[in-house]
Scaffold this motif. Structure first.
Motif, PDB file in Angstrom:
ATOM      1  N   MET A   3      -8.335  20.309 -21.846  1.00  0.00           N
ATOM      2  CA  MET A   3      -7.896  19.400 -20.581  1.00  0.00           C
ATOM      3  C   MET A   3      -8.841  19.222 -19.759  1.00  0.00           C
ATOM      4  O   MET A   3      -9.345  17.936 -19.329  1.00  0.00           O
ATOM      5  CB  MET A   3      -6.839  20.090 -19.889  1.00  0.00           C
ATOM      6  N   ARG A  25      -7.185  16.017 -12.448  1.00  0.00           N
ATOM      7  CA  ARG A  25      -6.465  17.014 -13.249  1.00  0.00           C
ATOM      8  C   ARG A  25      -4.619  16.161 -12.911  1.00  0.00           C
ATOM      9  O   ARG A  25      -3.663  16.019 -14.053  1.00  0.00           O
ATOM     10  CB  ARG A  25      -5.934  18.129 -13.726  1.00  0.00           C
ATOM     11  N   SER A  26      -4.741  15.955 -11.680  1.00  0.00           N
ATOM     12  CA  SER A  26      -3.474  15.380 -11.779  1.00  0.00           C
ATOM     13  C   SER A  26      -3.082  14.358 -11.893  1.00  0.00           C
ATOM     14  O   SER A  26      -2.344  14.035 -12.091  1.00  0.00           O
ATOM     15  CB  SER A  26      -2.789  15.389 -10.035  1.00  0.00           C
ATOM     16  N   TYR A  52      -2.171  13.864 -15.385  1.00  0.00           N
ATOM     17  CA  TYR A  52      -1.154  14.263 -15.717  1.00  0.00           C
ATOM     18  C   TYR A  52       0.073  13.131 -14.710  1.00  0.00           C
ATOM     19  O   TYR A  52       1.145  13.073 -15.224  1.00  0.00           O
ATOM     20  CB  TYR A  52      -0.331  15.584 -15.187  1.00  0.00           C
ATOM     21  N   ASP A  53      -0.342  12.796 -13.647  1.00  0.00           N
ATOM     22  CA  ASP A  53       0.695  12.245 -13.111  1.00  0.00           C
ATOM     23  C   ASP A  53       0.688  10.927 -14.105  1.00  0.00           C
ATOM     24  O   ASP A  53       1.773   9.855 -14.125  1.00  0.00           O
ATOM     25  CB  ASP A  53       0.002  11.274 -12.093  1.00  0.00           C
ATOM     26  N   TYR A  81      -0.224   9.873 -17.852  1.00  0.00           N
ATOM     27  CA  TYR A  81      -0.117   9.923 -19.099  1.00  0.00           C
ATOM     28  C   TYR A  81       0.278  11.271 -18.877  1.00  0.00           C
ATOM     29  O   TYR A  81       1.186  11.079 -19.944  1.00  0.00           O
ATOM     30  CB  TYR A  81      -1.797  10.468 -19.818  1.00  0.00           C
ATOM     31  N   GLY A  82       0.825  12.414 -18.681  1.00  0.00           N
ATOM     32  CA  GLY A  82       1.782  13.489 -18.821  1.00  0.00           C
ATOM     33  C   GLY A  82       1.408  14.395 -19.265  1.00  0.00           C
ATOM     34  O   GLY A  82       1.276  15.757 -18.750  1.00  0.00           O
ATOM     35  N   ASP A  83       0.958  14.171 -20.891  1.00  0.00           N
ATOM     36  CA  ASP A  83       0.169  15.422 -21.224  1.00  0.00           C
ATOM     37  C   ASP A  83      -0.916  14.802 -21.997  1.00  0.00           C
ATOM     38  O   ASP A  83      -0.706  13.549 -22.654  1.00  0.00           O
ATOM     39  CB  ASP A  83       0.794  16.701 -21.792  1.00  0.00           C
ATOM     40  N   LYS A  84      -2.204  15.840 -22.700  1.00  0.00           N
ATOM     41  CA  LYS A  84      -2.471  15.595 -23.784  1.00  0.00           C
ATOM     42  C   LYS A  84      -2.231  14.782 -24.791  1.00  0.00           C
ATOM     43  O   LYS A  84      -3.223  13.742 -25.445  1.00  0.00           O
ATOM     44  CB  LYS A  84      -3.824  16.798 -24.087  1.00  0.00           C
TER      45      LYS A  84
END
Length: 193
Positions: free
Chosen positions: A30, A41-42, A45-46, A48-51
């Motif tokens: 990440m 990082r936020s 996540y906002d 794409y959600g996650d890796k």
């Protein structure tokens, strides 16, 4: 009030493709994504959600771009063997033009992730079928107009060519000798009588 995104999602997605393609899914942390994509990082996540979701979006984007280039060659409406030759030469040029020798992002994902990830496996299988279908239509056209003999089943020939392409994509990770690929193309075309 929702904040507006301060980055171009397509640009970020292209950077993600490059990063996953170079390092693989498991080799990309990440923190690598945050650093390589140039977003927080936020925001990652906002958006794409996650890796895993980002990886899937990257694979989808890559697949669309790659297919589009091959379809352009097919639409030139050349004789079947010439079309196959041009596709194989295009793939070779793309592979050998990459100084990082990353191979093919889809094939890399197939080897690294598909055995353990049903979503990626399904994407790979769908992509493989699309590639096979493209070659089948070309071979069938050649068989119908007499350019290619009916001595082999057209679907089997398409599968053999598709498998040859995957082999080329893997081979490019270890060699950049054009003569190796020229030989593969020559013998593949010789197989198609």
């Amino acid at each position: 009030m929702a904040r507006t995104k301060e980055f171009d999602e397509n640009e970020v997605l292209n950077k993600a493709i490059d990063l996953f393609w170079l390092k693989g899914y498991n080799g990309t942390s990440m923190q690598d994504l945050v650093d390589g994509l140039g977003i927080s990082r936020s925001s990652l996540y906002d958006t794409y959600g996650d890796k895993h979701t980002l990886f899937i979006k990257a694979l989808e984007s890559y697949q669309c771009t790659s297919s589009g280039k091959i379809i352009q060659i097919v639409e030139n409406n050349l004789p079947a063997k010439e079309t196959i030759k041009q596709i194989l030469e295009f793939i070779t040029d793309e592979l050998l033009g990459d100084s990082s020798r990353k191979g093919c992002f889809m094939v890399n994902a197939e080897v690294e992730i598909a055995p353990h990830d049903a979503v990626v496996k399904q994407m790979i299988c769908r992509n493989d079928q699309q590639v096979e279908d493209i070659f089948y239509r070309i071979v069938k056209k050649g068989q119908d107009n007499g350019e290619i003999a009916h001595t082999q089943d057209g679907r089997a020939v398409a599968r053999a060519i598709s498998n040859t392409v995957k082999g080329m994509q893997v081979t490019a990770k270890s060699t950049s000798e054009k003569t190796v690929f020229d030989d593969i193309i020559r013998l593949t075309l010789a197989m198609i009588n």
